[in-house]
Scaffold this motif. Sequence first.
Motif, PDB file in Angstrom:
ATOM      1  N   MET A  68       0.829  -1.204   0.000  1.00 59.15           N
ATOM      2  CA  MET A  68       0.000   0.000   0.000  1.00 59.15           C
ATOM      3  C   MET A  68       0.866   1.258   0.000  1.00 59.15           C
ATOM      4  O   MET A  68       1.746   1.406   0.851  1.00 59.15           O
ATOM      5  N   LEU A  69       0.612   2.126  -0.979  1.00 55.51           N
ATOM      6  CA  LEU A  69       1.199   3.465  -0.956  1.00 55.51           C
ATOM      7  C   LEU A  69       0.188   4.368  -0.269  1.00 55.51           C
ATOM      8  O   LEU A  69      -0.912   4.587  -0.784  1.00 55.51           O
ATOM      9  N   VAL A  70       0.538   4.857   0.922  1.00 54.10           N
ATOM     10  CA  VAL A  70      -0.440   5.564   1.755  1.00 54.10           C
ATOM     11  C   VAL A  70       0.051   6.971   2.084  1.00 54.10           C
ATOM     12  O   VAL A  70       1.246   7.280   2.002  1.00 54.10           O
ATOM     13  N   GLY A 131      -5.552   8.503   7.828  1.00 54.48           N
ATOM     14  CA  GLY A 131      -5.045   8.878   6.521  1.00 54.48           C
ATOM     15  C   GLY A 131      -5.844   8.175   5.438  1.00 54.48           C
ATOM     16  O   GLY A 131      -7.008   7.803   5.622  1.00 54.48           O
ATOM     17  N   HIS A 132      -5.219   7.950   4.277  1.00 50.50           N
ATOM     18  CA  HIS A 132      -5.915   7.254   3.201  1.00 50.50           C
ATOM     19  C   HIS A 132      -4.903   6.561   2.288  1.00 50.50           C
ATOM     20  O   HIS A 132      -3.715   6.901   2.287  1.00 50.50           O
ATOM     21  N   VAL A 133      -5.414   5.601   1.523  1.00 53.98           N
ATOM     22  CA  VAL A 133      -4.579   4.843   0.589  1.00 53.98           C
ATOM     23  C   VAL A 133      -4.486   5.606  -0.725  1.00 53.98           C
ATOM     24  O   VAL A 133      -5.504   5.907  -1.359  1.00 53.98           O
ATOM     25  N   VAL A 134      -3.266   5.941  -1.135  1.00 53.09           N
ATOM     26  CA  VAL A 134      -3.050   6.635  -2.409  1.00 53.09           C
ATOM     27  C   VAL A 134      -3.142   5.645  -3.567  1.00 53.09           C
ATOM     28  O   VAL A 134      -3.789   5.910  -4.586  1.00 53.09           O
ATOM     29  N   ALA A 135      -2.493   4.493  -3.422  1.00 52.06           N
ATOM     30  CA  ALA A 135      -2.511   3.467  -4.476  1.00 52.06           C
ATOM     31  C   ALA A 135      -2.343   2.095  -3.841  1.00 52.06           C
ATOM     32  O   ALA A 135      -1.486   1.907  -2.978  1.00 52.06           O
TER      33      ALA A 135
END
Length: 403
Positions: A68-70, A131-135
């Motif tokens: 996960m890119l976060v 936060g959130h998951v970018v990709a």
Amino acid sequence: MMARVRSLGLAVLLLFGGLSLATPVEAAEEKDGVSLEDIVNNSILGHAEDGNYLNFKPFGVVELPRIMLVRAGQGELALEVFGSTKSLLKNGPYGLKAHGEEHGLVTDPNKLKEAIAAKEHLHRSVARTKGHVVADLSITRHLIFALLAMVIVFGVFIALAQRYKNGVGRTEAPKGIFQNMMEVMVVFVRDEIAKPNIPGEKWRTFLPYLLTAFFFILVANILGLVPFAGAATSNIAITGVMAVMTFGTVLLYSSKDYYKELLTGPPDAPVFVRIIMVPIEIIGLVMRHVALAVRLFANMMGGALIIFSLIGLIFIINVLFGEVAAVGTVVISVGFTVFILLLKLLVAFIQAYVFTILSALFIGMAVEEHHSGGGGEGESPDSSRLGERLDSVEKEALGTTST
């Protein structure tokens, strides 16, 4: 003799149906009850779509790494790697989302343990609580089988190249069924796809790409018929990348005449018509390649959905009408499933052929050199011929793949 053959065939069908019943029966025992929604979402759609696990039931399930890119709470980017979805839920700030739910993230440790124990986390999406998951860069089932198809194609052609290097098939006749079969298929792609659709000697430049596309799609499609495997081509991301490669080849090798006609319109048309035609032609160029990706994806995904739906019909009948009706449905459902599997074997070859020939047509139209004099009003007869052939091939492809 015929009676014995029919009895054996019926026994095989019942055995196949019994193995197919194994997983849902276990699921029914683990839960208080199995709902129709669970069957449709998990047994049918859940296994037809991509996922972060390899399904070897009834032997087990292998979860794949999650990457996960976060963007964390402070706003900085970070790359998080977990060995499995189970590890991600246990060790990371993540929760589970049910099918179709936009809110109501499950973060309670006890409920997460229950979901993991029931294997529900395999069929649900995850979301970050902070936060959130970018990709989501996680390894998926279709990626594994796409890489496997690539390795198989690479290994086969390396072995064949070694034979040709030693003179087998070059200075002497090919040896063995395998080499002869592969040579027939390579010659077919060269003589029936590349040469007729790409003008002059330019087909030599694009033949390696066409061969690669043909055999990769063919192997990926066939893997979809192997037990516990799957067709990578039933993923729009895979077919989309292949269509982008064809599109990039068209843009990279297009002739000046092709770009001139694409960006300025027909030379003999009035200015206001050319202004209208230019965006239409550009949109048409893009949509051809979008259709190239969607056609392959839809046919392969459609076949998988039909098979899972036929098997799932047994359990749907069980939920709605009881065990006796479900047992009566086994022979019919499994019989139709075997028929669809045989049909998918034919479709595997057809779809590889359709994608390759359409790619060759698009490339041939792009690299065609237009010559003035004898080509009509600003358009060469070869270009017109290619356009007509494109229409006929697309109609044939639509008719062939409608199954």
